[in-house]
Design a protein around this motif. Sequence first.
Motif, PDB file in Angstrom:
ATOM      1  N   THR A   8      -2.421  99.150  12.672  1.00 21.21           N
ATOM      2  CA  THR A   8      -1.993  99.345  14.052  1.00 21.21           C
ATOM      3  C   THR A   8      -0.485  99.194  14.143  1.00 21.21           C
ATOM      4  O   THR A   8       0.149  98.595  13.278  1.00 21.21           O
ATOM      5  CB  THR A   8      -2.682  98.330  15.002  1.00 21.21           C
ATOM      6  OG1 THR A   8      -2.378  97.012  14.578  1.00 21.21           O
ATOM      7  CG2 THR A   8      -4.184  98.551  15.037  1.00 21.21           C
ATOM      8  N   TYR A  80      -6.588 103.067  29.557  1.00 21.86           N
ATOM      9  CA  TYR A  80      -6.792 104.401  28.984  1.00 21.86           C
ATOM     10  C   TYR A  80      -7.163 104.348  27.502  1.00 21.86           C
ATOM     11  O   TYR A  80      -6.633 105.100  26.699  1.00 21.86           O
ATOM     12  CB  TYR A  80      -5.537 105.266  29.192  1.00 21.86           C
ATOM     13  CG  TYR A  80      -5.158 105.411  30.641  1.00 21.86           C
ATOM     14  CD1 TYR A  80      -5.937 106.175  31.512  1.00 21.86           C
ATOM     15  CD2 TYR A  80      -4.051 104.753  31.156  1.00 21.86           C
ATOM     16  CE1 TYR A  80      -5.606 106.299  32.856  1.00 21.86           C
ATOM     17  CE2 TYR A  80      -3.711 104.872  32.509  1.00 21.86           C
ATOM     18  CZ  TYR A  80      -4.502 105.655  33.347  1.00 21.86           C
ATOM     19  OH  TYR A  80      -4.174 105.767  34.665  1.00 21.86           O
ATOM     20  N   LEU A  82      -6.541 102.050  25.360  1.00 25.96           N
ATOM     21  CA  LEU A  82      -5.667 101.189  24.562  1.00 25.96           C
ATOM     22  C   LEU A  82      -6.105  99.741  24.713  1.00 25.96           C
ATOM     23  O   LEU A  82      -6.246  99.242  25.818  1.00 25.96           O
ATOM     24  CB  LEU A  82      -4.213 101.328  25.030  1.00 25.96           C
ATOM     25  CG  LEU A  82      -3.210 100.347  24.413  1.00 25.96           C
ATOM     26  CD1 LEU A  82      -3.058 100.597  22.922  1.00 25.96           C
ATOM     27  CD2 LEU A  82      -1.865 100.454  25.108  1.00 25.96           C
ATOM     28  N   PHE A 106      -1.609  99.226  18.866  1.00 23.87           N
ATOM     29  CA  PHE A 106      -1.665 100.676  19.034  1.00 23.87           C
ATOM     30  C   PHE A 106      -2.262 101.297  17.768  1.00 23.87           C
ATOM     31  O   PHE A 106      -1.757 101.074  16.674  1.00 23.87           O
ATOM     32  CB  PHE A 106      -0.261 101.260  19.240  1.00 23.87           C
ATOM     33  CG  PHE A 106       0.412 100.810  20.491  1.00 23.87           C
ATOM     34  CD1 PHE A 106       0.198 101.464  21.693  1.00 23.87           C
ATOM     35  CD2 PHE A 106       1.268  99.715  20.477  1.00 23.87           C
ATOM     36  CE1 PHE A 106       0.839 101.045  22.858  1.00 23.87           C
ATOM     37  CE2 PHE A 106       1.904  99.290  21.630  1.00 23.87           C
ATOM     38  CZ  PHE A 106       1.680  99.963  22.822  1.00 23.87           C
ATOM     39  N   ARG A 107      -3.331 102.072  17.915  1.00 28.95           N
ATOM     40  CA  ARG A 107      -3.893 102.782  16.775  1.00 28.95           C
ATOM     41  C   ARG A 107      -3.035 104.018  16.479  1.00 28.95           C
ATOM     42  O   ARG A 107      -2.354 104.526  17.358  1.00 28.95           O
ATOM     43  CB  ARG A 107      -5.334 103.211  17.064  1.00 28.95           C
ATOM     44  CG  ARG A 107      -6.302 102.059  17.246  1.00 28.95           C
ATOM     45  CD  ARG A 107      -7.747 102.544  17.266  1.00 28.95           C
ATOM     46  NE  ARG A 107      -7.945 103.720  18.111  1.00 28.95           N
ATOM     47  CZ  ARG A 107      -8.309 103.674  19.398  1.00 28.95           C
ATOM     48  NH1 ARG A 107      -8.505 102.515  19.990  1.00 28.95           N
ATOM     49  NH2 ARG A 107      -8.464 104.792  20.088  1.00 28.95           N
ATOM     50  N   ASP A 109      -3.793 107.000  16.314  1.00 28.78           N
ATOM     51  CA  ASP A 109      -4.125 108.148  17.171  1.00 28.78           C
ATOM     52  C   ASP A 109      -3.696 107.932  18.624  1.00 28.78           C
ATOM     53  O   ASP A 109      -3.994 108.740  19.491  1.00 28.78           O
ATOM     54  CB  ASP A 109      -5.633 108.465  17.098  1.00 28.78           C
ATOM     55  CG  ASP A 109      -6.504 107.329  17.637  1.00 28.78           C
ATOM     56  OD1 ASP A 109      -5.997 106.189  17.810  1.00 28.78           O
ATOM     57  OD2 ASP A 109      -7.696 107.573  17.892  1.00 28.78           O
ATOM     58  N   GLN A 110      -2.994 106.846  18.880  1.00 32.17           N
ATOM     59  CA  GLN A 110      -2.542 106.549  20.248  1.00 32.17           C
ATOM     60  C   GLN A 110      -1.030 106.713  20.357  1.00 32.17           C
ATOM     61  O   GLN A 110      -0.345 105.899  20.948  1.00 32.17           O
ATOM     62  CB  GLN A 110      -2.984 105.134  20.649  1.00 32.17           C
ATOM     63  CG  GLN A 110      -4.500 105.010  20.723  1.00 32.17           C
ATOM     64  CD  GLN A 110      -4.956 103.604  21.037  1.00 32.17           C
ATOM     65  OE1 GLN A 110      -4.463 102.632  20.475  1.00 32.17           O
ATOM     66  NE2 GLN A 110      -5.915 103.490  21.933  1.00 32.17           N
ATOM     67  N   GLN A 112       0.760 108.724  22.108  1.00 32.04           N
ATOM     68  CA  GLN A 112       1.304 108.870  23.464  1.00 32.04           C
ATOM     69  C   GLN A 112       1.533 107.500  24.094  1.00 32.04           C
ATOM     70  O   GLN A 112       2.586 107.231  24.665  1.00 32.04           O
ATOM     71  CB  GLN A 112       0.372 109.722  24.324  1.00 32.04           C
ATOM     72  CG  GLN A 112       0.981 110.062  25.673  1.00 32.04           C
ATOM     73  CD  GLN A 112       0.094 111.004  26.486  1.00 32.04           C
ATOM     74  OE1 GLN A 112      -0.931 111.474  26.011  1.00 32.04           O
ATOM     75  NE2 GLN A 112       0.502 111.262  27.712  1.00 32.04           N
ATOM     76  N   ALA A 113       0.540 106.619  23.961  1.00 31.25           N
ATOM     77  CA  ALA A 113       0.674 105.266  24.512  1.00 31.25           C
ATOM     78  C   ALA A 113       1.779 104.500  23.787  1.00 31.25           C
ATOM     79  O   ALA A 113       2.583 103.794  24.403  1.00 31.25           O
ATOM     80  CB  ALA A 113      -0.648 104.512  24.405  1.00 31.25           C
ATOM     81  N   TYR A 114       1.826 104.668  22.461  1.00 30.94           N
ATOM     82  CA  TYR A 114       2.834 103.970  21.659  1.00 30.94           C
ATOM     83  C   TYR A 114       4.246 104.427  22.038  1.00 30.94           C
ATOM     84  O   TYR A 114       5.135 103.597  22.276  1.00 30.94           O
ATOM     85  CB  TYR A 114       2.549 104.226  20.172  1.00 30.94           C
ATOM     86  CG  TYR A 114       3.549 103.619  19.228  1.00 30.94           C
ATOM     87  CD1 TYR A 114       3.673 102.228  19.118  1.00 30.94           C
ATOM     88  CD2 TYR A 114       4.360 104.414  18.432  1.00 30.94           C
ATOM     89  CE1 TYR A 114       4.586 101.666  18.244  1.00 30.94           C
ATOM     90  CE2 TYR A 114       5.274 103.863  17.547  1.00 30.94           C
ATOM     91  CZ  TYR A 114       5.391 102.484  17.461  1.00 30.94           C
ATOM     92  OH  TYR A 114       6.298 101.924  16.597  1.00 30.94           O
TER      93      TYR A 114
END
Length: 136
Positions: A8, A80, A82, A106-107, A109-110, A112-114
């Motif tokens: 992560t 969302y 996360l 944060f994975r 595949d995340q 956008q959030a990261y």
Amino acid sequence: MINTVTETLAVVVERELPFPSEKIWRALTQPHLIEEWLMKSDFKPVADHRFNFRADWGAVDCQVLAIEPDKTLSYTWAAYGLESVVTWTLTPTSTGTHLRMEQSGFRPDQQQAYQGAKVGWPRFFAALEQVLARTD
């Protein structure tokens, strides 16, 4: 063999602030001050307290994990899909306080959030500094 442990990512923002840790702590834990630099919330500085942050884009569900007044504050930050943890660390310095914020979990595949957090937290820090400069 499948690796079940997913790497992560974390966002870390650190600042040297010319304010005592007690003052910064108030801005991190008093809802009327939190609202001025972060979002509206029903935060209480109590372990296990469930609360949320609310903004025009939605809400973040949180729960206090650890709290040590004027030193450290940690809470979950879920939105969302996360599942992350935000940890604030306050360290007194000769000129004020070293403030460190880490949002971890944060994975890969995340993205956008990261990326959003990488852009968002420095903005929140700038707003926090403005609140600190004008409050007693």
